[in-house]
Design a protein around this motif. Structure first.
Motif, PDB file in Angstrom:
ATOM      1  N   ILE A  39       4.667  51.138  50.009  1.00 30.03           N
ATOM      2  CA  ILE A  39       5.728  50.199  49.620  1.00 30.03           C
ATOM      3  C   ILE A  39       5.654  49.924  48.122  1.00 30.03           C
ATOM      4  CG2 ILE A  39       6.593  47.854  49.918  1.00 30.03           C
ATOM      5  CD1 ILE A  39       5.567  47.928  52.792  1.00 30.03           C
ATOM      6  N   GLN A  40       4.452  49.722  47.615  1.00 27.80           N
ATOM      7  CA  GLN A  40       4.297  49.453  46.188  1.00 27.80           C
ATOM      8  C   GLN A  40       4.784  50.632  45.343  1.00 27.80           C
ATOM      9  OE1 GLN A  40       0.474  47.692  44.879  1.00 27.80           O
ATOM     10  NE2 GLN A  40      -0.132  47.820  47.028  1.00 27.80           N
ATOM     11  N   ARG A  41       4.331  51.812  45.695  1.00 20.50           N
ATOM     12  CA  ARG A  41       4.682  52.987  44.891  1.00 20.50           C
ATOM     13  C   ARG A  41       6.184  53.252  44.873  1.00 20.50           C
ATOM     14  NH1 ARG A  41      -0.138  56.899  47.229  1.00 20.50           N
ATOM     15  NH2 ARG A  41      -1.764  56.321  45.708  1.00 20.50           N
ATOM     16  N   ALA A  42       6.844  52.937  45.967  1.00 18.57           N
ATOM     17  CA  ALA A  42       8.282  53.189  46.056  1.00 18.57           C
ATOM     18  C   ALA A  42       9.070  52.372  45.042  1.00 18.57           C
ATOM     19  CB  ALA A  42       8.776  52.895  47.471  1.00 18.57           C
ATOM     20  N   LYS A  43       8.473  51.303  44.544  1.00 14.35           N
ATOM     21  CA  LYS A  43       9.191  50.423  43.612  1.00 14.35           C
ATOM     22  C   LYS A  43       9.047  50.852  42.154  1.00 14.35           C
ATOM     23  CE  LYS A  43       8.548  46.553  46.812  1.00 14.35           C
ATOM     24  NZ  LYS A  43       7.984  45.210  47.049  1.00 14.35           N
ATOM     25  N   PHE A  44       8.223  51.848  41.883  1.00 14.02           N
ATOM     26  CA  PHE A  44       8.052  52.309  40.506  1.00 14.02           C
ATOM     27  C   PHE A  44       9.377  52.767  39.907  1.00 14.02           C
ATOM     28  CE2 PHE A  44       7.414  55.751  37.469  1.00 14.02           C
ATOM     29  CZ  PHE A  44       6.523  55.184  36.567  1.00 14.02           C
ATOM     30  N   ASP A  45      10.140  53.512  40.688  1.00 12.39           N
ATOM     31  CA  ASP A  45      11.405  54.035  40.176  1.00 12.39           C
ATOM     32  C   ASP A  45      12.418  52.945  39.886  1.00 12.39           C
ATOM     33  OD1 ASP A  45      10.525  56.636  40.145  1.00 12.39           O
ATOM     34  OD2 ASP A  45      11.329  57.130  42.130  1.00 12.39           O
ATOM     35  N   TRP A  46      12.233  51.755  40.464  1.00 15.79           N
ATOM     36  CA  TRP A  46      13.132  50.652  40.138  1.00 15.79           C
ATOM     37  C   TRP A  46      13.041  50.324  38.646  1.00 15.79           C
ATOM     38  CZ3 TRP A  46      12.145  46.560  44.610  1.00 15.79           C
ATOM     39  CH2 TRP A  46      12.469  47.145  45.827  1.00 15.79           C
ATOM     40  N   TYR A  47      11.804  50.267  38.153  1.00 15.10           N
ATOM     41  CA  TYR A  47      11.628  50.008  36.715  1.00 15.10           C
ATOM     42  C   TYR A  47      12.204  51.152  35.882  1.00 15.10           C
ATOM     43  CZ  TYR A  47       8.637  45.819  36.766  1.00 15.10           C
ATOM     44  OH  TYR A  47       8.154  44.531  36.883  1.00 15.10           O
ATOM     45  N   ASP A  48      11.947  52.374  36.327  1.00 18.81           N
ATOM     46  CA  ASP A  48      12.416  53.535  35.570  1.00 18.81           C
ATOM     47  C   ASP A  48      13.937  53.562  35.493  1.00 18.81           C
ATOM     48  OD1 ASP A  48      12.336  55.854  34.115  1.00 18.81           O
ATOM     49  OD2 ASP A  48      11.394  57.072  35.663  1.00 18.81           O
ATOM     50  N   HIS A  97      -3.769  52.572  41.708  1.00 18.75           N
ATOM     51  CA  HIS A  97      -3.411  53.589  42.704  1.00 18.75           C
ATOM     52  C   HIS A  97      -2.068  54.262  42.397  1.00 18.75           C
ATOM     53  CE1 HIS A  97      -6.713  52.172  45.258  1.00 18.75           C
ATOM     54  NE2 HIS A  97      -6.309  50.938  44.987  1.00 18.75           N
ATOM     55  N   PRO A  98      -1.860  54.751  41.184  1.00 18.83           N
ATOM     56  CA  PRO A  98      -0.588  55.411  40.882  1.00 18.83           C
ATOM     57  C   PRO A  98      -0.564  56.850  41.410  1.00 18.83           C
ATOM     58  CG  PRO A  98      -2.005  55.522  38.966  1.00 18.83           C
ATOM     59  CD  PRO A  98      -2.754  54.714  40.011  1.00 18.83           C
ATOM     60  N   THR A  99       0.623  57.398  41.576  1.00 19.63           N
ATOM     61  CA  THR A  99       0.773  58.815  41.895  1.00 19.63           C
ATOM     62  C   THR A  99       0.778  59.619  40.593  1.00 19.63           C
ATOM     63  OG1 THR A  99       3.182  58.718  41.744  1.00 19.63           O
ATOM     64  CG2 THR A  99       2.186  58.220  43.897  1.00 19.63           C
ATOM     65  N   ASP A 100       0.693  60.933  40.735  1.00 15.37           N
ATOM     66  CA  ASP A 100       0.770  61.799  39.555  1.00 15.37           C
ATOM     67  C   ASP A 100       2.086  61.581  38.820  1.00 15.37           C
ATOM     68  OD1 ASP A 100      -1.694  62.859  40.192  1.00 15.37           O
ATOM     69  OD2 ASP A 100      -0.884  64.679  41.116  1.00 15.37           O
ATOM     70  N   HIS A 101       3.164  61.440  39.573  1.00 13.26           N
ATOM     71  CA  HIS A 101       4.474  61.221  38.957  1.00 13.26           C
ATOM     72  C   HIS A 101       4.480  59.930  38.142  1.00 13.26           C
ATOM     73  CE1 HIS A 101       8.741  60.427  38.417  1.00 13.26           C
ATOM     74  NE2 HIS A 101       8.606  59.296  39.093  1.00 13.26           N
ATOM     75  N   MET A 102       3.887  58.888  38.672  1.00 12.85           N
ATOM     76  CA  MET A 102       3.875  57.603  37.969  1.00 12.85           C
ATOM     77  C   MET A 102       3.099  57.711  36.662  1.00 12.85           C
ATOM     78  SD  MET A 102       3.296  55.271  41.380  1.00 12.85           S
ATOM     79  CE  MET A 102       2.952  53.741  40.540  1.00 12.85           C
ATOM     80  N   ILE A 103       1.955  58.383  36.694  1.00  8.46           N
ATOM     81  CA  ILE A 103       1.162  58.540  35.474  1.00  8.46           C
ATOM     82  C   ILE A 103       1.931  59.355  34.441  1.00  8.46           C
ATOM     83  CG2 ILE A 103      -0.958  59.500  34.495  1.00  8.46           C
ATOM     84  CD1 ILE A 103      -2.270  59.006  37.252  1.00  8.46           C
ATOM     85  N   ASP A 104       2.489  60.465  34.878  1.00  9.48           N
ATOM     86  CA  ASP A 104       3.216  61.329  33.944  1.00  9.48           C
ATOM     87  C   ASP A 104       4.400  60.604  33.326  1.00  9.48           C
ATOM     88  OD1 ASP A 104       1.437  63.329  34.561  1.00  9.48           O
ATOM     89  OD2 ASP A 104       2.783  64.370  35.957  1.00  9.48           O
TER      90      ASP A 104
END
Length: 460
Positions: free
Chosen positions: A243-252, A268-275
């Protein structure tokens, strides 16, 4: 009058030399006006003899909740979300003046530990509990805007340089009220905080606890309209991680990511979040002791650094780091990373010192003013004596400073060249009263919600 600091082992955290035996001068504006090796040139002024001790930049806590100074040892076996709820329950009866004194004591505690600048997440005027069903914050009580502004006043009254961050609470309040309160708080920062202590305002990013992307859009609007930064708590704990990770794209998608944006924790970020964070120029702020205490995990800091992200260190809450000790924070972080990677070279003592000083300043956008001993920056520094108690021969000054020194070696703390802590005590005239008020008010407000202190001050 010029202050001349001399006979010092300087650890400037800037320039080509990791250390030098030397001196620096401080002008009337509280900034460093000259710095050099050896003995200072003859000149009039007040002289401060460091007597061969280490003189290093004041620490920067790039992620802090200073109002929590009265809640050490709380929820000692809980993970993040139950711990957050317990903190809220303890403050449900608190008013604006309670938060003033809690924050004043917390800020003085920071200064007494050598922390001279901080990014401070104010306690929101919406006291909220985490709701597992919706993965969001639910309002338990709402306070007037003075609940925020008195915390801002307290940090300034303590003499701590601060970035003051405020949460929107747009899901707990009508949108217009939430945005208006944020604007009022930012205006208060600009009007009430002395310019030399004002490191700016910021959004207390809260999309991790929101239920819709519109919160990210509103936070981005506040960043733009008030010309402030944003630091968001994000993927701090492994609980409900999808649920947390799914909200990263909201900021983007909201356009919030960029040099004015920092991710707090980012365990606990994903590779996509770090990149994507690295690509857009975001920073990351690491809380080693807090992440360990709450069982949140170990952030892969070397990877963030390798990706080119700015990284700083924070002390987080005094209720989850428990002791505001930047030396312990540096060592905890260093040893965790070396153990995680089975590599003693993965981070060095010099890396850790930089992360808790200049790196922290860079992560929160204030490296032009604090974080290192450089001409033009504020003369915020600590005197740390490795001979009291005696640590033995010094083979590598930076390594000894980071690996062996502790608060017991701290001899003095200076903000703008003015001593704010020394001889084992704060120089602030309100310090005794601040800690008396901390005890009395914290015990009272927690007790009103049925949480009773085991050993109140009167019995200790």
């Amino acid at each position: 009058m010029t202050l001349i600091v001399h006979n010092a082992v300087l650890l400037p955290v800037a320039g080509e030399e990791p250390w030098l035996y030397g001196w620096f001068t401080v002008g009337d504006g509280g900034r460093i006006t000259a710095l050099g090796a050896g003995e200072p040139p003859a000149q009039p002024g007040e002289r401060l003899d460091a007597e061969g001790a280490f003189v290093a930049p004041g620490f920067v806590s790039a992620h802090s909740h200073i109002f929590t100074a009265g809640m050490r040892g709380v929820a000692p076996n809980d993970t993040l979300y139950p711990w957050v709820t317990r903190n809220t329950e303890m403050l449900l009866a608190a008013g604006a003046e309670d938060l003033y004194w809690l924050t004043l004591a917390g800020a003085l505690d920071f200064l007494g530990a050598g922390v001279t600048s901080a990014y401070n997440f104010t306690q929101s005027r919406v006291l909220a509990k985490f709701d597992y069903a919706t993965s969001s914050l639910k309002a338990a009580a709402v306070r007037p805007v003075e609940f925020l502004t008195r915390q801002i006043d307290a940090a300034a009254d303590a003499g701590l340089r601060c970035v003051n961050a405020v949460r929107l609470d747009d899901e707990q309040l009508p949108e217009s009220e939430a945005l208006q309160a944020f604007g009022f708080a930012m205006e208060h920062v600009a009007a009430a905080v002395p310019p030399e202590l004002n490191l700016g305002g910021s959004v207390f990013g809260s999309v991790q606890w929101s239920t819709a992307p519109v919160t990210a859009e509103r936070e981005r609007a506040m960043m733009r309209d008030h010309r402030v930064t944003n630091q968001a708590h994000f993927v701090e704990t492994a609980e409900q991680i999808d649920i947390q990770r799914a909200k990263f794209d909201w900021y983007d998608k909201a356009g919030a990511l960029g040099p004015d944006f920092a991710f707090g924790h980012f365990v606990h970020p994903t590779d996509h979040m770090i990149d994507r964070a690295a690509e857009t120029g975001c920073a990351m702020v690491w809380q080693p002791m807090s992440n360990g205490r709450l069982g949140s995990g170990i952030a892969d800091v070397p990877r963030f650094l390798g990706a080119g992200m700015r990284v700083g260190i924070g002390l987080d809450d005094q209720s989850c780091t428990d002791v505001a000790d930047p030396f312990e924070n540096m060592r905890t972080g260093l040893y965790l990373q070396r153990a995680k990677h089975s590599d003693a070279t993965i981070l060095t003592p010099a890396d850790m010192l930089r992360l808790h000083t200049l790196g922290g300043a860079a992560a929160i956008g204030v490296a032009d003013r604090v974080g290192s001993l450089e001409v033009g920056k504020y003369a915020d520094f600590v005197i740390v004596d490795p001979r009291s108690p005696d640590l033995g021969p010094i083979w590598d000054p930076v390594a000894t400073y980071v690996l062996a020194c502790s608060l017991r070696n701290l001899r003095g703390v200076y903000v703008g060249g003015r001593r704010v802590w020394g001889d084992g005590a704060s120089t602030h005239p309100l310090a005794p009263e601040a800690f008396r008020q901390l005890h009395d008010r914290m015990v009272r407000v927690a007790g009103e919600n049925g949480i009773h202190c085991a050993i109140p001050r009167s019995a200790a």
